[in-house]
Design a protein around this motif. Structure first.
Motif, PDB file in Angstrom:
ATOM      1  N   LEU A 179       0.829  -1.207   0.000  1.00 15.66           N
ATOM      2  CA  LEU A 179       0.000   0.000   0.000  1.00 15.66           C
ATOM      3  C   LEU A 179       0.860   1.252   0.000  1.00 15.66           C
ATOM      4  O   LEU A 179       0.563   2.227  -0.698  1.00 15.66           O
ATOM      5  CB  LEU A 179      -0.939  -0.001   1.208  1.00 15.66           C
ATOM      6  N   THR A 180       1.941   1.233   0.772  1.00 14.29           N
ATOM      7  CA  THR A 180       2.862   2.371   0.807  1.00 14.29           C
ATOM      8  C   THR A 180       3.592   2.506  -0.518  1.00 14.29           C
ATOM      9  O   THR A 180       3.786   3.622  -1.032  1.00 14.29           O
ATOM     10  CB  THR A 180       3.885   2.199   1.949  1.00 14.29           C
ATOM     11  N   TYR A 181       3.999   1.389  -1.090  1.00 18.70           N
ATOM     12  CA  TYR A 181       4.660   1.381  -2.409  1.00 18.70           C
ATOM     13  C   TYR A 181       3.778   2.067  -3.436  1.00 18.70           C
ATOM     14  O   TYR A 181       4.219   2.952  -4.186  1.00 18.70           O
ATOM     15  CB  TYR A 181       4.946  -0.062  -2.819  1.00 18.70           C
ATOM     16  N   ASN A 182       2.507   1.690  -3.477  1.00 18.32           N
ATOM     17  CA  ASN A 182       1.579   2.246  -4.470  1.00 18.32           C
ATOM     18  C   ASN A 182       1.358   3.743  -4.246  1.00 18.32           C
ATOM     19  O   ASN A 182       1.237   4.507  -5.206  1.00 18.32           O
ATOM     20  CB  ASN A 182       0.247   1.505  -4.416  1.00 18.32           C
ATOM     21  N   LYS A 183       1.296   4.156  -2.993  1.00 15.27           N
ATOM     22  CA  LYS A 183       1.093   5.568  -2.680  1.00 15.27           C
ATOM     23  C   LYS A 183       2.279   6.406  -3.150  1.00 15.27           C
ATOM     24  O   LYS A 183       2.106   7.475  -3.766  1.00 15.27           O
ATOM     25  CB  LYS A 183       0.895   5.734  -1.176  1.00 15.27           C
ATOM     26  N   ILE A 184       3.485   5.929  -2.873  1.00 15.04           N
ATOM     27  CA  ILE A 184       4.692   6.655  -3.291  1.00 15.04           C
ATOM     28  C   ILE A 184       4.795   6.698  -4.810  1.00 15.04           C
ATOM     29  O   ILE A 184       5.098   7.754  -5.396  1.00 15.04           O
ATOM     30  CB  ILE A 184       5.942   6.000  -2.667  1.00 15.04           C
ATOM     31  N   LEU A 185       4.522   5.572  -5.458  1.00 17.73           N
ATOM     32  CA  LEU A 185       4.577   5.536  -6.919  1.00 17.73           C
ATOM     33  C   LEU A 185       3.553   6.493  -7.520  1.00 17.73           C
ATOM     34  O   LEU A 185       3.824   7.158  -8.534  1.00 17.73           O
ATOM     35  CB  LEU A 185       4.334   4.110  -7.420  1.00 17.73           C
ATOM     36  N   SER A 186       2.391   6.596  -6.902  1.00 20.95           N
ATOM     37  CA  SER A 186       1.368   7.536  -7.372  1.00 20.95           C
ATOM     38  C   SER A 186       1.860   8.980  -7.270  1.00 20.95           C
ATOM     39  O   SER A 186       1.665   9.780  -8.199  1.00 20.95           O
ATOM     40  CB  SER A 186       0.084   7.361  -6.554  1.00 20.95           C
ATOM     41  N   HIS A 187       2.512   9.321  -6.160  1.00 21.63           N
ATOM     42  CA  HIS A 187       3.075  10.662  -6.003  1.00 21.63           C
ATOM     43  C   HIS A 187       4.066  10.969  -7.131  1.00 21.63           C
ATOM     44  O   HIS A 187       4.009  12.044  -7.753  1.00 21.63           O
ATOM     45  CB  HIS A 187       3.810  10.777  -4.665  1.00 21.63           C
ATOM     46  N   ILE A 188       4.960  10.030  -7.383  1.00 21.21           N
ATOM     47  CA  ILE A 188       6.003  10.232  -8.393  1.00 21.21           C
ATOM     48  C   ILE A 188       5.383  10.298  -9.786  1.00 21.21           C
ATOM     49  O   ILE A 188       5.784  11.108 -10.636  1.00 21.21           O
ATOM     50  CB  ILE A 188       7.051   9.112  -8.304  1.00 21.21           C
ATOM     51  N   ASN A 189       4.387   9.461 -10.012  1.00 16.97           N
ATOM     52  CA  ASN A 189       3.710   9.430 -11.315  1.00 16.97           C
ATOM     53  C   ASN A 189       3.047  10.768 -11.618  1.00 16.97           C
ATOM     54  O   ASN A 189       3.173  11.306 -12.734  1.00 16.97           O
ATOM     55  CB  ASN A 189       2.678   8.299 -11.318  1.00 16.97           C
ATOM     56  N   ILE A 190       2.347  11.329 -10.642  1.00 16.62           N
ATOM     57  CA  ILE A 190       1.673  12.619 -10.838  1.00 16.62           C
ATOM     58  C   ILE A 190       2.700  13.729 -11.050  1.00 16.62           C
ATOM     59  O   ILE A 190       2.496  14.641 -11.866  1.00 16.62           O
ATOM     60  CB  ILE A 190       0.757  12.923  -9.632  1.00 16.62           C
ATOM     61  N   TYR A 191       3.820  13.648 -10.367  1.00 19.92           N
ATOM     62  CA  TYR A 191       4.889  14.631 -10.543  1.00 19.92           C
ATOM     63  C   TYR A 191       5.408  14.626 -11.979  1.00 19.92           C
ATOM     64  O   TYR A 191       5.530  15.685 -12.618  1.00 19.92           O
ATOM     65  CB  TYR A 191       6.011  14.335  -9.562  1.00 19.92           C
ATOM     66  N   PHE A 192       5.699  13.442 -12.505  1.00 18.35           N
ATOM     67  CA  PHE A 192       6.253  13.381 -13.860  1.00 18.35           C
ATOM     68  C   PHE A 192       5.206  13.717 -14.918  1.00 18.35           C
ATOM     69  O   PHE A 192       5.545  14.261 -15.976  1.00 18.35           O
ATOM     70  CB  PHE A 192       6.882  12.014 -14.124  1.00 18.35           C
ATOM     71  N   LYS A 193       3.955  13.444 -14.650  1.00 19.13           N
ATOM     72  CA  LYS A 193       2.896  13.867 -15.573  1.00 19.13           C
ATOM     73  C   LYS A 193       2.813  15.394 -15.621  1.00 19.13           C
ATOM     74  O   LYS A 193       2.576  15.989 -16.677  1.00 19.13           O
ATOM     75  CB  LYS A 193       1.559  13.263 -15.157  1.00 19.13           C
ATOM     76  N   PHE A 194       2.983  16.007 -14.455  1.00 22.79           N
ATOM     77  CA  PHE A 194       3.025  17.473 -14.394  1.00 22.79           C
ATOM     78  C   PHE A 194       4.178  18.010 -15.241  1.00 22.79           C
ATOM     79  O   PHE A 194       4.014  18.944 -16.045  1.00 22.79           O
ATOM     80  CB  PHE A 194       3.165  17.931 -12.942  1.00 22.79           C
ATOM     81  N   LEU A 195       5.366  17.434 -15.074  1.00 23.36           N
ATOM     82  CA  LEU A 195       6.529  17.877 -15.838  1.00 23.36           C
ATOM     83  C   LEU A 195       6.298  17.700 -17.344  1.00 23.36           C
ATOM     84  O   LEU A 195       6.646  18.579 -18.157  1.00 23.36           O
ATOM     85  CB  LEU A 195       7.772  17.098 -15.417  1.00 23.36           C
ATOM     86  N   PHE A 196       5.718  16.573 -17.710  1.00 22.82           N
ATOM     87  CA  PHE A 196       5.499  16.253 -19.127  1.00 22.82           C
ATOM     88  C   PHE A 196       4.492  17.223 -19.757  1.00 22.82           C
ATOM     89  O   PHE A 196       4.731  17.768 -20.843  1.00 22.82           O
ATOM     90  CB  PHE A 196       5.016  14.810 -19.255  1.00 22.82           C
ATOM     91  N   THR A 197       3.380  17.425 -19.088  1.00 24.63           N
ATOM     92  CA  THR A 197       2.319  18.277 -19.650  1.00 24.63           C
ATOM     93  C   THR A 197       2.704  19.755 -19.654  1.00 24.63           C
ATOM     94  O   THR A 197       2.128  20.549 -20.409  1.00 24.63           O
ATOM     95  CB  THR A 197       0.999  18.107 -18.871  1.00 24.63           C
ATOM     96  N   HIS A 198       3.664  20.137 -18.833  1.00 21.31           N
ATOM     97  CA  HIS A 198       4.102  21.539 -18.791  1.00 21.31           C
ATOM     98  C   HIS A 198       5.403  21.754 -19.563  1.00 21.31           C
ATOM     99  O   HIS A 198       6.011  22.830 -19.500  1.00 21.31           O
ATOM    100  CB  HIS A 198       4.269  22.004 -17.334  1.00 21.31           C
TER     101      HIS A 198
END
Length: 277
Positions: free
Chosen positions: A77-96
């Motif tokens: 559960l912690t693994y998935n939460k951290i991966l979600s944080h990182i995923n949203i961060y890189f999506k932000f970088l990509f879209t901007h």
């Protein structure tokens, strides 16, 4: 909030705030990303050379995630939460337009933990009543009693286990049951010429009950009691119940001695117990 702790921190935190995330949640993202970039700065050779976030690849993020599993023993559960944080961060970088890579695209989350099928500790509190229930088979009662003392089915179906019976601490209620069990087992012991306590009722050169043979007695009792009487599940529920009650106060070596389990099993059951806390 502080700046320059990880690349594009100000813009990303502003983006999260616009998305309506609470300050405490944004702090969780910040902690994740600070930790990841500190790790990459110290241990990732590619990132150490230029510190360019735009050049990070899936293998770089995967290296960090694998470290969390191997070194910090994080749960799924912690693994998935951290991966979600990182995923949203890189999506932000990509879209901007800050990067042309999406290094989390190929990374998958871990499966949600599954609770042990049939796990229930209700039988432990109901045991005094079960031991006096004349409708429950004596073998079933003895199985429950011995598992409640921390013995596994492999242990009490071994030849010679009866020698340990006088070393176990039984309550007065349990001693009363054992007297009635003696009345039940004595004729069978005489027939089989054996002092063991789980015996086939028909004469046999191999008189001790096998596990499938034991299940023939457990199955009818299971319907009567409304409890899953798989000895392995019962044993797991006993261990996890013990962990919930005492595990937070006792170190691993003491638990290992008290439960007669190796250190690896102690770690496993600690993690299982966390799912029920």
């Amino acid at each position: 909030m502080s700046t320059n702790n990880y690349p594009y921190q100000d813009g990303f935190e502003q983006y999260l705030s616009i998305q309506g995330l609470a300050a405490i949640t944004i702090d969780e993202y910040t902690a994740t990303l600070i930790d990841m970039f500190e790790y990459l700065s110290n241990f990732n050779l590619g990132y150490q050379e230029n510190h360019k976030v735009s050049q990070l690849l899936d293998r770089d993020v995967e290296q960090y995630m694998q470290m969390l599993v191997n070194n910090r023993s994080i749960q799924n559960l912690t693994y998935n939460k951290i991966l979600s944080h990182i995923n949203i961060y890189f999506k932000f970088l990509f879209t901007h337009g800050f990067t042309n890579n999406l290094p989390t695209l190929t990374l998958k989350g871990k499966p949600k933990p599954q609770k042990i099928k049939g796990l229930s500790t209700k039988w432990l509190s109901a045991l005094p009543e079960i031991l006096t229930d004349e409708k429950v088979n004596p073998y079933t009662k003895l199985v429950l009693l011995l598992i409640s003392k921390g013995f596994s089915v492999k242990e009490f179906l071994k030849p010679g286990f009866y020698k340990l019976m006088n070393k176990i601490d039984f309550s007065e209620n349990e001693k009363q049951f054992l007297k009635s069990f003696d009345d039940f087992i004595k004729p069978i012991q005489l027939k089989q010429n054996s002092n063991d306590i789980f015996l086939k009722q028909r004469y046999s050169d191999n008189p001790i009950l096998t596990l499938p043979g034991l299940h023939k007695y457990l199955n009818p009792s299971e319907k009567l009691l409304g409890i899953e009487l798989n000895p392995s599940v019962l044993y797991q529920s006993y261990i996890i119940n013990y962990m919930i009650q005492f595990g937070h106060n006792l170190p691993d070596d003491v638990l290992s001695q008290k439960l007669n389990l190796d250190p690896t099993s102690i770690i496993y059951y600690r993690k299982e117990a966390e799912k029920y806390m």
